[in-house]
Motif scaffolding. Structure first.
Motif, PDB file in Angstrom:
ATOM      1  N   LYS A 112       0.836  -1.191   0.000  1.00 30.66           N
ATOM      2  CA  LYS A 112       0.000   0.000   0.000  1.00 30.66           C
ATOM      3  C   LYS A 112       0.874   1.245   0.000  1.00 30.66           C
ATOM      4  O   LYS A 112       1.914   1.279   0.639  1.00 30.66           O
ATOM      5  CB  LYS A 112      -0.868   0.010   1.252  1.00 30.66           C
TER       6      LYS A 112
ATOM      7  N   THR B  89      -0.448   7.065   1.155  1.00 30.48           N
ATOM      8  CA  THR B  89      -1.789   7.649   1.252  1.00 30.48           C
ATOM      9  C   THR B  89      -2.848   6.588   1.501  1.00 30.48           C
ATOM     10  O   THR B  89      -3.805   6.828   2.215  1.00 30.48           O
ATOM     11  CB  THR B  89      -2.115   8.404  -0.040  1.00 30.48           C
ATOM     12  N   GLU B  90      -2.648   5.397   0.896  1.00 34.50           N
ATOM     13  CA  GLU B  90      -3.620   4.317   1.127  1.00 34.50           C
ATOM     14  C   GLU B  90      -3.535   3.821   2.551  1.00 34.50           C
ATOM     15  O   GLU B  90      -4.547   3.569   3.206  1.00 34.50           O
ATOM     16  CB  GLU B  90      -3.351   3.177   0.148  1.00 34.50           C
ATOM     17  N   GLN B  91      -2.294   3.715   3.030  1.00 38.07           N
ATOM     18  CA  GLN B  91      -2.095   3.138   4.354  1.00 38.07           C
ATOM     19  C   GLN B  91      -2.761   3.998   5.436  1.00 38.07           C
ATOM     20  O   GLN B  91      -3.322   3.469   6.383  1.00 38.07           O
ATOM     21  CB  GLN B  91      -0.595   3.041   4.619  1.00 38.07           C
ATOM     22  N   TYR B  92      -2.655   5.304   5.277  1.00 37.28           N
ATOM     23  CA  TYR B  92      -3.218   6.180   6.293  1.00 37.28           C
ATOM     24  C   TYR B  92      -4.549   6.776   5.862  1.00 37.28           C
ATOM     25  O   TYR B  92      -5.004   7.761   6.437  1.00 37.28           O
ATOM     26  CB  TYR B  92      -2.198   7.271   6.640  1.00 37.28           C
ATOM     27  N   ASP B  93      -5.145   6.176   4.798  1.00 36.82           N
ATOM     28  CA  ASP B  93      -6.476   6.546   4.368  1.00 36.82           C
ATOM     29  C   ASP B  93      -6.584   8.042   4.078  1.00 36.82           C
ATOM     30  O   ASP B  93      -7.466   8.741   4.599  1.00 36.82           O
ATOM     31  CB  ASP B  93      -7.497   6.138   5.440  1.00 36.82           C
TER      32      ASP B  93
ATOM     33  N   ASP C 224      -6.725   9.151   0.895  1.00 31.31           N
ATOM     34  CA  ASP C 224      -7.144   9.296  -0.489  1.00 31.31           C
ATOM     35  C   ASP C 224      -8.128  10.441  -0.667  1.00 31.31           C
ATOM     36  O   ASP C 224      -8.097  11.158  -1.658  1.00 31.31           O
ATOM     37  CB  ASP C 224      -7.799   8.002  -0.981  1.00 31.31           C
ATOM     38  N   ASN C 225      -9.022  10.610   0.329  1.00 29.83           N
ATOM     39  CA  ASN C 225     -10.026  11.653   0.187  1.00 29.83           C
ATOM     40  C   ASN C 225      -9.400  13.034   0.158  1.00 29.83           C
ATOM     41  O   ASN C 225      -9.985  13.979  -0.347  1.00 29.83           O
ATOM     42  CB  ASN C 225     -11.049  11.538   1.317  1.00 29.83           C
TER      43      ASN C 225
END
Lengths: 275, 269
Positions: free
Chosen positions: B60, B63-67, B69-70
């Motif tokens: 991951k 950015t994916e790991q710590y969510d 993306d938004n």
């Protein structure tokens, strides 16, 4: 060794010393009748793997020592790390990642096909060495380079040399290219550290913006006969606009930084009001 | 002991004794046929590794790991610029190979100065007579423009996110070399139609080469085939464009991406 090999029939002490450097071969038998040593060493001169692994001397020893250190450093770092390897860290390559990448790729290729269908390329006159066209221009991506070749008005004339130019105008343009590429190549050796965002390093961000604006103004200089500005003013703008842009960027980023700090401080004091 | 050749491993008999479907039989027959000739079993471990690689899970991203993306999704296009330039490079390669069937790098055919040459005529033929030729040339030209643009923007992204920093200096330098080669690609391609602008662009190139101290004349002869432009220039530009640069640039791109693979993507934090 060099001295000894010229006198092959001498005492046994030298011979054992000599043999110690090989894997204990048949030097005594392989010896010629007193002549100089053969140019091509016999097979048993090749070091054994044990001998190679010991790496007693020179660069190979230093390499070996450094790799040992490096490996130890790696082990220490791994031992000290709190990183936990999880079972599932991401999406599988197939189908998730593959389909996403295919989607992005076909979208981009589609855009390219669409643009080439909508905007067909221009095709000009055939080459004519006898007639210089009014406008000579490369493709847009070389405008900056062509602009560098148009810097001849500022090629310094040295009074000491009787008003001669030290470099020809063409060479001056070439040297300008070298300087630009050199500066870009030096960037990672001058700017180090873990900062990543432009806000963290306003100076380097400002330098980048100045560079971008400089490439644009150089492009304008390349098409100077299409620009309704006098050459003097244009040359000044070519160098002043990047500096101006850099200063503005620097000021904006510094202000943003102050804003962040203000925000952080405010939150801090909201949590822990001063007594 | 008989001299008769003993077949201890009678794979076909073993195959017959099994109760298999048609597909399984066909698969095993092919496998045995290939294995007898190429000894695939020796490469079994490699094949296994490849099988698992195909089902590899990419780690991951930050950015994916710590969510995040938004918050950061709008940065993503900037992180795909490198692969977009490779994609444009591939499109240019395919369309360029097709163009190469019809193009002839020759200045023959011009009776007087300013007459169309064979090279010019072949491009005209591509655009007017060849089926989809106009579109083909358009695609080649536009993919080249897209590639250069993507490469420039990729460089800016790398600069402004500080991705060139400490362990990645080598790749930054390699990127500068690749930008230079991309521009050279564009320049050589610009010369090939041998139109008026091509000729005078090449003229400037020769003058620049000649202005270089020490190696100038040598470089002019090597790259442009002499001090004045002609057949030799066109052929050299052609060979550079379709033979030398493709190999060099492809190899360097592979190295560039390989180093990114080894070092990991530098994400902002």
């Amino acid at each position: 060794m060099t001295d000894d090999t010229h006198t092959p029939t001498d005492s046994s002490g030298t011979a054992t010393e000599y043999r110690a450097m090989t894997d204990g071969g048949t030097d005594d038998q392989a010896r010629t009748d007193g002549g100089p040593p053969a140019t091509v060493p016999p097979d048993d001169e090749t070091p054994t793997w044990t001998e190679r692994k010991e790496r007693r001397q020179g660069l190979s020893q230093l390499t070996y020592q450094y790799f040992e250190r490096s490996r130890r450093e790696d082990e220490d770092l791994r031992a000290a790390s709190t990183y936990v390897e999880r079972d599932v860290l991401g999406f599988p390559t197939w189908p998730h990642e593959t389909i996403r990448n295919l989607a992005i790729s076909s979208f981009f290729v589609g855009i390219m096909l669409l643009v080439s269908a909508l905007l067909p390329p221009h095709f000009g006159e055939p080459a004519n060495p006898g007639v210089t066209p009014a406008i000579i221009l490369p493709d847009w991506y070389l405008y900056w380079s062509f602009g560098l070749l148009h810097l001849d008005p500022i090629n310094p004339e040295i009074a000491v040399l009787g008003g001669d130019k030290v470099m020809s105008d063409e060479l001056y343009g070439l040297v300008a290219h070298g300087v630009i590429f050199g500066i870009i190549g030096l960037v990672p050796f001058l700017n180090k550290g873990s900062a990543r965002r432009p806000v963290e390093e306003p100076f380097w961000a400002a330098l980048g913006v100045a560079g971008v604006i400089f490439s644009v103004t150089l492009g304008v200089l390349a098409i100077q006969n299409l620009v309704p500005i006098g050459l003097d003013l244009l040359l000044n703008l070519v160098f002043l606009l990047p500096v101006l842009g850099g200063i503005v960027t620097y000021a904006v980023l510094k202000t943003m930084r102050e804003g962040y700090m203000y925000d952080l401080n405010r939150r801090y004091y909201m949590l822990r009001p001063p007594k | 002991m008989s001299l008769k050749k003993q077949d201890e491993m009678d794979h076909n008999a073993w195959l017959k004794s099994q109760d298999l479907t048609v597909i399984e039989t066909a698969f095993l027959t092919t496998l045995i046929w290939l294995d007898k000739r190429l000894r695939i079993v020796d490469y079994l471990e490699l094949l296994e590794t490849m099988y698992y690689r195909a089902n590899l899970q990419m780690p991951k991203s930050h950015t994916e790991q710590y969510d995040l993306d938004n918050k950061f999704w709008y940065w993503y296009p900037l992180y795909s610029l490198g692969s977009l330039s490779i994609l444009a490079y591939l499109v240019a390669a395919v369309s360029g190979a097709l163009l190469g069937f019809y193009y002839s790098p020759s200045t023959a055919g011009a009776v007087a100065q300013g007459d169309p040459t064979a090279a010019y005529d072949s491009v005209i033929e591509i655009m007017q007579d060849v089926q989809f030729g106009f579109m083909l040339r358009s695609i080649h030209r536009w993919s080249a423009q897209f590639m250069v643009a993507a490469v420039f923007l990729h460089m800016l992204r790398v600069y402004f996110t500080g991705s060139y920093k400490e362990p990645r200096e080598v790749n930054w330098i390699l990127g500068i070399v690749l930008i230079g080669l991309t521009l050279l690609f564009g320049f050589t391609g610009y010369v090939l139609p041998w139109k008026q602008l091509s000729f005078w662009a090449a003229q400037i190139g020769v003058e620049m080469a000649l202005a270089t101290p020490l190696v100038g004349e040598w470089a002019a002869q090597l790259l442009f085939g002499g001090f004045t432009l002609g057949q030799a220039t066109l052929v050299r530009m052609y060979i550079l464009h379709v033979f030398i640069l493709p190999f060099v640039v492809t190899a360097l791109i592979a190295l560039h991406v390989g180093i990114v693979w080894v070092q990991g993507i530098a994400e902002p934090h």
